[in-house]
Design an enzyme around this catalytic site. Structure first.
Site, PDB file in Angstrom:
ATOM      1  N   GLU A 128      -9.455   9.871  -7.053  1.00  0.00           N
ATOM      2  CA  GLU A 128      -9.564  11.037  -6.175  1.00  0.00           C
ATOM      3  C   GLU A 128     -10.410  10.330  -4.786  1.00  0.00           C
ATOM      4  O   GLU A 128     -11.270  10.244  -4.777  1.00  0.00           O
ATOM      5  CB  GLU A 128     -10.302  12.100  -6.581  1.00  0.00           C
ATOM      6  CG  GLU A 128      -9.936  12.554  -8.060  1.00  0.00           C
ATOM      7  CD  GLU A 128      -8.504  13.012  -7.710  1.00  0.00           C
ATOM      8  OE1 GLU A 128      -8.231  13.720  -6.930  1.00  0.00           O
ATOM      9  OE2 GLU A 128      -7.865  13.047  -8.824  1.00  0.00           O
TER      10      GLU A 128
ATOM     11  N   ASN B 247       0.728  -1.068  -0.131  1.00  0.00           N
ATOM     12  CA  ASN B 247      -0.122  -0.019  -0.013  1.00  0.00           C
ATOM     13  C   ASN B 247       0.866   1.313  -0.002  1.00  0.00           C
ATOM     14  O   ASN B 247       0.403   2.373  -0.403  1.00  0.00           O
ATOM     15  CB  ASN B 247      -0.940   0.161   1.284  1.00  0.00           C
ATOM     16  CG  ASN B 247      -1.536   1.399   1.523  1.00  0.00           C
ATOM     17  OD1 ASN B 247      -2.486   1.836   0.896  1.00  0.00           O
ATOM     18  ND2 ASN B 247      -1.171   2.167   2.645  1.00  0.00           N
TER      19      ASN B 247
ATOM     20  N   TYR C   1       6.574   9.385  -9.362  1.00  0.00           N
ATOM     21  CA  TYR C   1       5.625   8.529  -8.831  1.00  0.00           C
ATOM     22  C   TYR C   1       4.789   7.864 -10.113  1.00  0.00           C
ATOM     23  O   TYR C   1       4.558   6.855  -9.951  1.00  0.00           O
ATOM     24  CB  TYR C   1       4.623   9.560  -8.034  1.00  0.00           C
ATOM     25  CG  TYR C   1       3.429   9.032  -7.747  1.00  0.00           C
ATOM     26  CD1 TYR C   1       3.382   8.246  -6.602  1.00  0.00           C
ATOM     27  CD2 TYR C   1       2.154   9.091  -7.955  1.00  0.00           C
ATOM     28  CE1 TYR C   1       2.424   7.709  -5.701  1.00  0.00           C
ATOM     29  CE2 TYR C   1       1.164   8.553  -7.632  1.00  0.00           C
ATOM     30  CZ  TYR C   1       1.184   7.851  -6.312  1.00  0.00           C
ATOM     31  OH  TYR C   1       0.158   7.482  -5.687  1.00  0.00           O
TER      32      TYR C   1
ATOM     33  N   ASN D  50       2.946  10.392  -3.633  1.00  0.00           N
ATOM     34  CA  ASN D  50       3.173  11.303  -4.801  1.00  0.00           C
ATOM     35  C   ASN D  50       3.899  12.524  -4.475  1.00  0.00           C
ATOM     36  O   ASN D  50       3.397  13.506  -4.094  1.00  0.00           O
ATOM     37  CB  ASN D  50       1.568  11.790  -5.114  1.00  0.00           C
ATOM     38  CG  ASN D  50       1.658  12.243  -6.550  1.00  0.00           C
ATOM     39  OD1 ASN D  50       2.497  12.737  -7.001  1.00  0.00           O
ATOM     40  ND2 ASN D  50       0.364  12.568  -7.063  1.00  0.00           N
TER      41      ASN D  50
END
Length: 263
Positions: A188, A93, A156, A97
């Protein structure tokens, strides 16, 4: 629905974020299902999270690890093996960014790769012997940036593209051993990190409204709980014939027809 995760050992990297972060939410959801989450992160708040779960009778541990350092990851895997001797699922996980674009140094770019994709390979490599014992499975947390680009974040974007490539490569590599490999792709999602980013912008509230308007389903952000629920279903035996898949939890943000957004 009983997902059959009781007493399953599930390793979650990047799991000691602020309360409400995706990793922390996954850990809490696992605990609620009776699973045994193993928290792997560099942030010391993982000790607090582990103590909270232990006080509820859950046999969890926190393994403090700098996930940009594959040697520390190797050590973490040894700690997990000594404690449990097996892993039923691995959720890679961790992800930041970090804005390592053309203006960043080469060291910054390489660090982004180390954290955001090399850690996935190293964690899986060193945990694989324990996954083989259980015919467990691997779930990688990806990002829309791998599919859409974003601008200003080459490290990223490259890493998350690599994560998707590894997901399918591992599905092929491990299919004869009955080990599944899948990825969740997020667009998002309203996390503490997202909230912090919005607050750094001069026109943050306007920017947030603009983003939310572009999410077709209900014009709202995906919640970390919705992501965690999909993760748990995917690692469970309820998804026993699903491998090599990119599961996109984004309210239609990436793929649906833009005409849906016409006012």
């Amino acid at each position: 629905m009983d997902l059959g995760l009781k007493d399953k050992v599930v390793v979650v990297t990047g799991a000691a974020g602020i309360k409400g972060s995706i990793g922390e939410t996954i850990v809490q959801s696992l605990a609620n299902e009776g699973a045994i989450p193993v928290i792997v992160d560099r942030n010391a708040r993982g000790f607090e999270y582990a103590e909270e779960l232990q006080s509820k009778g859950i046999d969890t541990i926190f393994v403090q690890t700098d996930l940009s350092d594959y040697k520390q990851i190797e050590t973490a895997a040894k700690v997990i093996e000594e404690k449990y001797g097996r892993i039923d699922a691995l959720i890679n996980n961790v992800g930041v960014n970090d804005g390592a674009g053309f203006e960043a140094s080469m060291d910054d770019f390489m660090y982004s790769l180390k954290l955001n994709v090399v850690s996935f390979f190293a964690m899986t490599k060193y945990c694989l012997p324990m996954l083989r014992k259980t015919k467990g499975n691997i779930l990688n947390i990806g990002s829309k940036v791998a599919l859409t680009g974003q601008g200003g974040t080459s490290g990223y974007a490259a890493a998350k593209g690599g994560v998707l490539g590894l997901t399918r490569e591992w599905a092929v590599d491990l299919i004869k051993e009955g080990i599944r490999s899948n990825a969740i792709i997020i667009a998002e999602s309203w996390t503490p990190a997202y909230d912090t980013w919005i607050k750094t912008l001069e026109n943050g509230e306007e920017k947030l409204k603009s983003i939310v308007k572009k999410i077709p389903l209900e014009n709202r952000m995906t919640t970390p709980t919705e992501i965690a629920d999909t993760c748990l279903f995917t690692i469970s035996e309820k998804s026993s014939h699903t491998t090599g898949q990119f599961i996109i939890v984004d309210g239609g943000y990436v793929h649906l027809d833009r005409s849906l957004l016409t006012e």
